[in-house]
Each structure stands twice: as C-alpha cells, then as structure tokens.
Design an enzyme around this catalytic site. Structure first.
Site, PDB file in Angstrom:
ATOM      1  N   LEU A  11       1.141  -1.023  -0.275  1.00 22.38           N
ATOM      2  CA  LEU A  11       0.006  -0.540  -0.121  1.00 22.38           C
ATOM      3  C   LEU A  11       1.245   0.776   0.229  1.00 22.38           C
ATOM      4  O   LEU A  11       2.030   1.332   0.393  1.00 22.38           O
ATOM      5  CB  LEU A  11      -0.933  -0.053   1.516  1.00 22.38           C
ATOM      6  CG  LEU A  11      -1.778  -1.440   1.656  1.00 22.38           C
ATOM      7  CD1 LEU A  11      -2.287  -1.213   2.780  1.00 22.38           C
ATOM      8  CD2 LEU A  11      -3.045  -1.028   0.044  1.00 22.38           C
ATOM      9  N   GLU A  70      13.189   4.819   5.254  1.00 22.68           N
ATOM     10  CA  GLU A  70      12.133   4.356   6.668  1.00 22.68           C
ATOM     11  C   GLU A  70      12.212   3.847   7.898  1.00 22.68           C
ATOM     12  O   GLU A  70      11.263   4.505   8.626  1.00 22.68           O
ATOM     13  CB  GLU A  70      11.397   2.733   5.547  1.00 22.68           C
ATOM     14  CG  GLU A  70      10.418   1.975   5.941  1.00 22.68           C
ATOM     15  CD  GLU A  70       9.969   0.921   5.432  1.00 22.68           C
ATOM     16  OE1 GLU A  70      10.140   0.309   4.444  1.00 22.68           O
ATOM     17  OE2 GLU A  70       9.394   0.808   5.654  1.00 22.68           O
ATOM     18  N   THR A  99       3.542  -5.692   4.993  1.00 21.65           N
ATOM     19  CA  THR A  99       3.605  -7.003   4.349  1.00 21.65           C
ATOM     20  C   THR A  99       4.037  -8.089   5.401  1.00 21.65           C
ATOM     21  O   THR A  99       3.882  -8.969   5.097  1.00 21.65           O
ATOM     22  CB  THR A  99       4.354  -6.375   3.003  1.00 21.65           C
ATOM     23  OG1 THR A  99       3.727  -5.347   3.036  1.00 21.65           O
ATOM     24  CG2 THR A  99       4.398  -7.594   2.036  1.00 21.65           C
TER      25      THR A  99
HETATM   26  P1  ADP Z   1       3.534  -2.272   3.461  1.00 21.12           P
HETATM   27  O1  ADP Z   1       4.814  -1.019   3.544  1.00 21.12           O
HETATM   28  O2  ADP Z   1       4.382  -2.984   3.519  1.00 21.12           O
HETATM   29  O3  ADP Z   1       3.114  -1.616   2.360  1.00 21.12           O
HETATM   30  P2  ADP Z   1       1.217  -1.861   4.959  1.00 21.12           P
HETATM   31  O4  ADP Z   1       1.388  -1.238   6.667  1.00 21.12           O
HETATM   32  O5  ADP Z   1       0.201  -1.031   4.215  1.00 21.12           O
HETATM   33  O6  ADP Z   1       3.056  -2.755   4.838  1.00 21.12           O
HETATM   34  O7  ADP Z   1       0.776  -3.973   4.824  1.00 21.12           O
HETATM   35  C1  ADP Z   1      -0.390  -4.114   4.524  1.00 21.12           C
HETATM   36  C2  ADP Z   1      -0.813  -4.621   4.709  1.00 21.12           C
HETATM   37  O8  ADP Z   1      -2.207  -3.843   4.862  1.00 21.12           O
HETATM   38  C3  ADP Z   1      -1.500  -6.634   4.031  1.00 21.12           C
HETATM   39  O9  ADP Z   1      -0.615  -7.441   3.559  1.00 21.12           O
HETATM   40  C4  ADP Z   1      -2.974  -6.573   4.421  1.00 21.12           C
HETATM   41  O10 ADP Z   1      -2.620  -7.379   4.900  1.00 21.12           O
HETATM   42  C5  ADP Z   1      -3.108  -5.129   5.097  1.00 21.12           C
HETATM   43  N1  ADP Z   1      -4.328  -4.248   4.079  1.00 21.12           N
HETATM   44  C6  ADP Z   1      -4.766  -4.119   4.663  1.00 21.12           C
HETATM   45  N2  ADP Z   1      -5.997  -3.001   4.268  1.00 21.12           N
HETATM   46  C7  ADP Z   1      -6.088  -3.975   3.179  1.00 21.12           C
HETATM   47  C8  ADP Z   1      -5.834  -3.247   1.725  1.00 21.12           C
HETATM   48  N3  ADP Z   1      -7.180  -2.354   1.492  1.00 21.12           N
HETATM   49  N4  ADP Z   1      -5.299  -3.810   0.501  1.00 21.12           N
HETATM   50  C9  ADP Z   1      -4.548  -5.105   0.556  1.00 21.12           C
HETATM   51  N5  ADP Z   1      -4.132  -5.208   2.044  1.00 21.12           N
HETATM   52  C10 ADP Z   1      -4.382  -4.586   3.084  1.00 21.12           C
END
Ligand code: ADP
Length: 266
Positions: A11, A70, A99
């Site tokens: 995200l 980060e 993730t």
């Molecule tokens: P990153 O910085 O690695 O992207 P995040 O803190 O944003 O990590 O967390 C990603 C996780 O959040 C996903 O693996 C999933 O479990 C969860 N998540 C929450 N909302 C969503 C969404 N709308 N779509 C996909 N994943 C989501």
C-alpha cells in the site's frame, strides 16, 4: 501543501496538511502512477517520500522530493502519533506489521532494529487466498471475525489431556496442528481465515515479546496496515502480548506512521 508518502510493498500511505488540517489516504501500490499524478498536480508543495518503493515514486515526480530512510520516518511518525494520544514514553518497542513484520527498540530517542519475521500482512492475504480462494482484504477480515479456531489449532491443554500442563493450557501448541486429515473437507472459510489470522497474530506477538528482552521497555507499539478494520488480529495480538507479560499499544492511524514521519520531517 506539505506531503509525506510511504510507498510500501502493498500500500501507499499518504499524509498531508491542508489549511492546518492533517489528512490521511491510502492506495494500493498498483496506483503508484495516480499518486504521482496527484503530487505533480499540486503545484506549490513540499514532498518527502519513504518506504521500499520510494525510488519508483520519486522517478515519476516532476518536482524534486526529499527521501527519508523508512525506519527513521516510522520512528518519527510513531513519536508524533504517541504524543497525539497523550502518551510520552522514553522507551518502547515498535512492531510494524506491514507486508512483512519488523521490530524496533526505541530508547532515549535512539532506535535499533531488533529483528522481524516474514510472517505479516502479506502472509495473511496470501495464505488466506490459497486456503479459501478469497481475494479481497476486507472480505478476508470480515469472514475471519465469524470463524472459530477451535477445530484447527492445537492447544497445550489438548496435548496434556487430563494432566496439569507446565505452561498455560490456553497457549497454542501448534497453529493448524489438530488432526485435520479427517475434517479438512468440512472446514469453513470462516474457520480457516480465523486460524490464519491467529497464526499471524501469535507469531508477530511472540517474536515481539521475545525481542522486548533486548529493550528496556515491555511496551510494544503495534503499527501497520494489517490492523486496519481487523479487530480479530488486534484481539489475538493483545491477548498473546499480555499473556506473555508485555503491554500492547495500538496507535490511532498507526498505519500512517511512515507517512506522518516523512511529512513531519519537512
Ligand atoms: P507495506 O508498507 O509493506 O505496504 P502496510 O503497513 O501497508 O505494509 O501493510 C500491508 C498489509 O495491510 C497487507 O499485507 C494487508 O494484510 C493489509 N491491508 C490492509 N488494508 C488493505 C487493503 N485495502 N488492500 C490490501 N491489503 C491491505
């Protein structure tokens, strides 16, 4: 406008101030070009970008942007969000369940990465999909809330049948560890999804509590988008963290810590 962006593996989190008010937005990583277009259309603005995909985002921008490591952005953002909740702690752990999961100790403003685990939000989505075919995050978390882990997880008390166990019988001895061969066909999606969330929650909290031994504090601040609309994960993490002797804290808007830190650095 002042904009902080955390472009992660799954995200993109955006924090920006407009007329003194802070706004938060999130987008799937597939929309990175739309986010860049939005920034490019802002005109007079200051932008700071962080996260694993920050390089890709910066390459799509027409204007220069600051880049921030980060962990530094997350640390700063957590400080700001803790202060907003009226909590002033000089030592704590931060477990970021993104993730993947990473764990940090913050003591007297110095932060150190203690470790992490590949079990995180990506596991939650990936394993859930493989087991049930469900694809959407919101559907996974809402079905999971209706499920029970009773028939799938093996608890310590199941092994110590009729005997007093040496540790709490309520602890999970083995996630997905019951004899499933006979019942695998009639397990529901709800049960399977609840058990996946149990596995993720227990793993991240167990690793965090163990990491807390290397930190002066036993307060664990849990952040990351895996907690969004996911009361079951919060519940599992809360009870396991308390059971193992630490203190869990969930930050309001904690998933925006990196974006908030990037914005606050400007
Ligand atoms: P990153 O910085 O690695 O992207 P995040 O803190 O944003 O990590 O967390 C990603 C996780 O959040 C996903 O693996 C999933 O479990 C969860 N998540 C929450 N909302 C969503 C969404 N709308 N779509 C996909 N994943 C989501």
């Amino acid at each position: 406008m002042i904009v902080g962006i955390d472009a992660g593996g799954t995200l993109i989190k955006v924090a920006y101030t407009n007329k003194g008010e802070i706004h938060f937005e999130k987008h799937p990583i597939a929309e990175i070009e739309q986010v860049a277009d939005w920034v490019n259309g802002l005109g007079d603005s200051e932008v700071c970008v962080t996260g694993g995909r920050s390089g890709v985002l910066v390459s799509l921008l027409n204007q220069p942007a600051q880049e921030m490591v980060e962990f530094e952005a997350t640390h700063l953002g957590v400080q700001v969000l803790l202060k907003e909740m009226g909590r002033l702690e000089d030592a704590y752990l931060v477990t970021n369940v993104g993730t993947g999961t990473s764990i940090h100790c913050i003591q007297d403003n110095v932060h150190e990465r203690l470790g992490g685990t590949g079990v995180g939000g990506g596991t939650l989505i990936g394993l859930s999909h493989l087991l049930t075919g469900v694809t959407r995050y919101d559907e996974i978390v809402s079905l999971a809330r209706q499920g029970s882990r009773e028939r799938i997880d093996l608890k310590v008390k199941h092994i110590y049948e009729g005997k007093e166990p040496p540790i709490s019988g309520e602890l999970t001895a083995s996630n997905f560890g019951q004899n499933l061969f006979a019942i695998s066909k009639d397990l529901t999606k709800e049960e399977l999804l609840a058990t996946v969330i149990g596995l993720v929650g227990e793993t991240v909290s167990t690793v965090s509590v163990q990491a807390a031994r290397q930190c002066r504090s036993s307060t664990i601040v849990y952040i990351g988008s895996s907690f969004i609309d996911n009361p079951l994960l919060k519940e599992v993490v809360t009870s396991y963290t308390i059971l193992r002797g630490s203190v869990p804290v969930f930050l309001n808007n904690g998933e925006f810590s990196g974006a908030m830190g990037a914005m606050s650095s400007l």
